[in-house]
Design a protein around this motif. Structure first.
Motif, PDB file in Angstrom:
ATOM      1  N   LEU A 132       0.866  -1.172   0.000  1.00 49.20           N
ATOM      2  CA  LEU A 132       0.000   0.000   0.000  1.00 49.20           C
ATOM      3  C   LEU A 132       0.906   1.225   0.000  1.00 49.20           C
ATOM      4  CD1 LEU A 132      -2.553  -1.057   2.782  1.00 49.20           C
ATOM      5  CD2 LEU A 132      -2.691  -1.482   0.309  1.00 49.20           C
ATOM      6  N   VAL A 133       0.444   2.280  -0.592  1.00 46.39           N
ATOM      7  CA  VAL A 133       1.176   3.548  -0.592  1.00 46.39           C
ATOM      8  C   VAL A 133       0.629   4.401   0.545  1.00 46.39           C
ATOM      9  CG1 VAL A 133       1.516   5.679  -1.906  1.00 46.39           C
ATOM     10  CG2 VAL A 133       1.840   3.451  -3.018  1.00 46.39           C
ATOM     11  N   GLN A 134       1.549   4.844   1.409  1.00 47.62           N
ATOM     12  CA  GLN A 134       1.119   5.629   2.575  1.00 47.62           C
ATOM     13  C   GLN A 134       0.923   7.084   2.200  1.00 47.62           C
ATOM     14  OE1 GLN A 134       3.415   4.998   6.138  1.00 47.62           O
ATOM     15  NE2 GLN A 134       2.354   6.633   7.260  1.00 47.62           N
ATOM     16  N   VAL A 135      -0.181   7.639   2.674  1.00 51.63           N
ATOM     17  CA  VAL A 135      -0.537   9.029   2.382  1.00 51.63           C
ATOM     18  C   VAL A 135      -0.544   9.817   3.680  1.00 51.63           C
ATOM     19  CG1 VAL A 135      -2.307  10.552   1.413  1.00 51.63           C
ATOM     20  CG2 VAL A 135      -1.990   8.260   0.453  1.00 51.63           C
ATOM     21  N   ASN A 136       0.126  10.943   3.659  1.00 46.01           N
ATOM     22  CA  ASN A 136       0.122  11.856   4.808  1.00 46.01           C
ATOM     23  C   ASN A 136      -1.057  12.806   4.605  1.00 46.01           C
ATOM     24  OD1 ASN A 136       0.686  13.545   6.925  1.00 46.01           O
ATOM     25  ND2 ASN A 136       2.806  13.974   6.287  1.00 46.01           N
ATOM     26  N   ILE A 137      -2.241  12.288   4.925  1.00 46.31           N
ATOM     27  CA  ILE A 137      -3.469  12.969   4.504  1.00 46.31           C
ATOM     28  C   ILE A 137      -3.646  14.302   5.210  1.00 46.31           C
ATOM     29  CG2 ILE A 137      -5.002  11.817   6.195  1.00 46.31           C
ATOM     30  CD1 ILE A 137      -5.863  12.598   2.496  1.00 46.31           C
ATOM     31  N   SER A 138      -3.112  14.422   6.442  1.00 47.51           N
ATOM     32  CA  SER A 138      -3.272  15.680   7.175  1.00 47.51           C
ATOM     33  C   SER A 138      -2.050  16.579   7.033  1.00 47.51           C
ATOM     34  CB  SER A 138      -3.524  15.395   8.653  1.00 47.51           C
ATOM     35  OG  SER A 138      -4.328  14.262   8.844  1.00 47.51           O
ATOM     36  N   ASP A 139      -1.114  16.202   6.119  1.00 45.87           N
ATOM     37  CA  ASP A 139       0.098  16.997   5.926  1.00 45.87           C
ATOM     38  C   ASP A 139       0.772  17.265   7.270  1.00 45.87           C
ATOM     39  OD1 ASP A 139       2.000  18.260   4.479  1.00 45.87           O
ATOM     40  OD2 ASP A 139       0.660  19.697   3.508  1.00 45.87           O
ATOM     41  N   ASP A 140       0.952  16.199   8.038  1.00 44.97           N
ATOM     42  CA  ASP A 140       1.467  16.280   9.401  1.00 44.97           C
ATOM     43  C   ASP A 140       2.981  16.058   9.350  1.00 44.97           C
ATOM     44  OD1 ASP A 140       2.275  15.736  11.989  1.00 44.97           O
ATOM     45  OD2 ASP A 140       0.738  14.220  12.367  1.00 44.97           O
ATOM     46  N   PRO A 141       3.780  17.049   9.794  1.00 39.99           N
ATOM     47  CA  PRO A 141       5.236  16.888   9.708  1.00 39.99           C
ATOM     48  C   PRO A 141       5.750  15.676  10.486  1.00 39.99           C
ATOM     49  CG  PRO A 141       4.645  18.918  10.898  1.00 39.99           C
ATOM     50  CD  PRO A 141       3.370  18.343  10.339  1.00 39.99           C
ATOM     51  N   ALA A 142       4.982  15.195  11.456  1.00 38.77           N
ATOM     52  CA  ALA A 142       5.421  14.049  12.253  1.00 38.77           C
ATOM     53  C   ALA A 142       5.118  12.721  11.560  1.00 38.77           C
ATOM     54  CB  ALA A 142       4.744  14.083  13.621  1.00 38.77           C
ATOM     55  N   LYS A 143       4.410  12.743  10.438  1.00 37.88           N
ATOM     56  CA  LYS A 143       4.003  11.481   9.810  1.00 37.88           C
ATOM     57  C   LYS A 143       4.675  11.326   8.462  1.00 37.88           C
ATOM     58  CE  LYS A 143       0.637  10.052  12.626  1.00 37.88           C
ATOM     59  NZ  LYS A 143       0.287  11.236  13.384  1.00 37.88           N
ATOM     60  N   SER A 144       4.931  10.084   8.102  1.00 40.82           N
ATOM     61  CA  SER A 144       5.488   9.863   6.770  1.00 40.82           C
ATOM     62  C   SER A 144       4.352   9.668   5.772  1.00 40.82           C
ATOM     63  CB  SER A 144       6.455   8.692   6.772  1.00 40.82           C
ATOM     64  OG  SER A 144       6.083   7.710   7.681  1.00 40.82           O
ATOM     65  N   GLY A 145       4.745   9.594   4.518  1.00 41.22           N
ATOM     66  CA  GLY A 145       3.753   9.385   3.469  1.00 41.22           C
ATOM     67  C   GLY A 145       3.782  10.497   2.443  1.00 41.22           C
ATOM     68  N   PHE A 146       3.236  10.211   1.297  1.00 43.36           N
ATOM     69  CA  PHE A 146       3.112  11.211   0.249  1.00 43.36           C
ATOM     70  C   PHE A 146       1.957  12.152   0.600  1.00 43.36           C
ATOM     71  CE2 PHE A 146       4.925   7.435  -1.743  1.00 43.36           C
ATOM     72  CZ  PHE A 146       5.995   7.980  -2.436  1.00 43.36           C
ATOM     73  N   VAL A 147       2.132  13.428   0.337  1.00 44.25           N
ATOM     74  CA  VAL A 147       0.993  14.324   0.526  1.00 44.25           C
ATOM     75  C   VAL A 147      -0.010  14.027  -0.595  1.00 44.25           C
ATOM     76  CG1 VAL A 147       2.302  16.080   1.764  1.00 44.25           C
ATOM     77  CG2 VAL A 147       2.073  16.245  -0.724  1.00 44.25           C
ATOM     78  N   PRO A 148      -1.277  14.350  -0.371  1.00 46.50           N
ATOM     79  CA  PRO A 148      -2.300  13.959  -1.348  1.00 46.50           C
ATOM     80  C   PRO A 148      -1.961  14.390  -2.770  1.00 46.50           C
ATOM     81  CG  PRO A 148      -3.342  14.773   0.643  1.00 46.50           C
ATOM     82  CD  PRO A 148      -1.873  14.980   0.836  1.00 46.50           C
ATOM     83  N   GLU A 149      -1.404  15.602  -2.927  1.00 44.12           N
ATOM     84  CA  GLU A 149      -1.129  16.117  -4.274  1.00 44.12           C
ATOM     85  C   GLU A 149      -0.082  15.279  -5.002  1.00 44.12           C
ATOM     86  OE1 GLU A 149      -0.684  18.231  -1.372  1.00 44.12           O
ATOM     87  OE2 GLU A 149      -2.865  18.378  -1.508  1.00 44.12           O
ATOM     88  N   GLU A 150       0.789  14.598  -4.244  1.00 40.40           N
ATOM     89  CA  GLU A 150       1.847  13.792  -4.878  1.00 40.40           C
ATOM     90  C   GLU A 150       1.413  12.358  -5.125  1.00 40.40           C
ATOM     91  OE1 GLU A 150       5.716  15.393  -2.303  1.00 40.40           O
ATOM     92  OE2 GLU A 150       4.622  13.623  -1.612  1.00 40.40           O
ATOM     93  N   THR A 151       0.300  11.960  -4.522  1.00 45.40           N
ATOM     94  CA  THR A 151       0.014  10.529  -4.419  1.00 45.40           C
ATOM     95  C   THR A 151      -0.268   9.886  -5.769  1.00 45.40           C
ATOM     96  OG1 THR A 151      -0.778  10.824  -2.169  1.00 45.40           O
ATOM     97  CG2 THR A 151      -1.500   8.844  -3.309  1.00 45.40           C
ATOM     98  N   THR A 152      -1.007  10.564  -6.626  1.00 46.38           N
ATOM     99  CA  THR A 152      -1.353   9.946  -7.907  1.00 46.38           C
ATOM    100  C   THR A 152      -0.107   9.677  -8.739  1.00 46.38           C
ATOM    101  OG1 THR A 152      -3.503  10.997  -7.847  1.00 46.38           O
ATOM    102  CG2 THR A 152      -2.754  10.227  -9.997  1.00 46.38           C
ATOM    103  N   VAL A 153       0.790  10.650  -8.780  1.00 45.80           N
ATOM    104  CA  VAL A 153       2.025  10.465  -9.542  1.00 45.80           C
ATOM    105  C   VAL A 153       2.870   9.349  -8.917  1.00 45.80           C
ATOM    106  CG1 VAL A 153       4.206  11.578 -10.180  1.00 45.80           C
ATOM    107  CG2 VAL A 153       2.048  12.809 -10.446  1.00 45.80           C
TER     108      VAL A 153
END
Ligand SMILES: *Cc1c(COP(=O)(O)O)cnc(C)c1O
Length: 233
Positions: A132-153
């Motif tokens: 699964l691809v992890q998404v940092n949905i709340s744009d939280d600096p403490a969390k990893s993951g792609f921000v939503p805008e980057e996720t599709t790419v």
């Protein structure tokens, strides 16, 4: 006060907790008009003993999760064997991927380089790693993951790697963020991806504090630790 019929053994209480989680899952699914068979419960066993895992397994729980590579590797060496399905849900460094290669699903692919390393390892072993691809949905600096805008790419790139199959998205909403809003945005993100990439079906979201809301908003996998095993020491 503990009621007199309750077992003083903390492992004994997992049966009650697991039953409660299952019943709350069923209620949440019913509220959303969903079938419970579309939601997989992953019992996150981090910090708990192999005996606790066995107790939960013997109640019919099949899927378990760990968040540290070394902990997952140790579970695979349990004697007698645990005979359960393992999910890896934590932060993963490229030099630790051999310790999680037995995972049925890696929930936490948060960088292209990590996906490339997983693909290379899977190719060496002649298999396909489901991720699964992890998404940092709340744009939280403490969390990893792609921000939503980057996720599709990111998903479009990772799914092109031979040896890796992107089965969906995972998230941990920021503390204090409105989980319902985060879960709704995750679902919209997944729906958009699925219309282009039909294998992107899963939404891993919801923990002990918010799994009912996650189910109501379309989670297909929930990750519950303390709600099953009790408080971590
Ligand atoms: C620990 C953990 C969980 C489970 O958390 P609880 O609050 O104990 O249910 C779920 N997901 C991840 C990534 C975790 O690290």
């Amino acid at each position: 006060m503990t009621p007199p019929h309750a077992s003083p053994d903390p492992i004994g209480r997992v049966a009650d907790r697991l039953a409660e989680v299952r019943s709350r899952m069923a209620d949440a699914a019913a509220r959303a008009g969903r079938s419970l068979s579309g939601v997989t419960l992953v019992a996150v066993s981090k910090t708990f003993s192999d005996e606790a895992v066995r107790a939960v397994r013997d109640l019919g729980q099949l899927d378990f999760g760990e968040s540290r590579p070394q902990a997952l590797a140790a579970r695979l060496k349990a004697d007698p064997p645990l005979h359960v399905r393992w999910h890896f849900v934590g932060r993963l460094q490229r030099n630790k991927i051999d310790q999680v290669s037995a995972a049925t699903l890696i929930h936490s692919v948060d960088r292209i380089k990590l996906a490339e390393a997983l693909a290379a390892q899977a190719n060496r072993k002649g298999r396909v790693q489901r991720v699964l691809v992890q998404v940092n949905i709340s744009d939280d600096p403490a969390k990893s993951g792609f921000v939503p805008e980057e996720t599709t790419v990111a998903v479009a790139r990772i799914r092109e790697l031979p040896g890796v199959s992107v089965q969906g998205l995972m998230t941990i909403p920021a503390q204090g963020a409105d989980p319902a809003e985060a879960f709704t945005r995750m679902r919209e993100l997944r729906d958009g991806l699925r219309s282009r990439f039909p294998e992107v079906v899963h939404l891993s979201m919801g923990m002990t504090g918010d799994y009912e809301a996650a189910i109501e908003h379309g989670a297909t996998i929930i990750r519950v630790g303390t709600g099953i095993f009790g408080d971590r020491a």
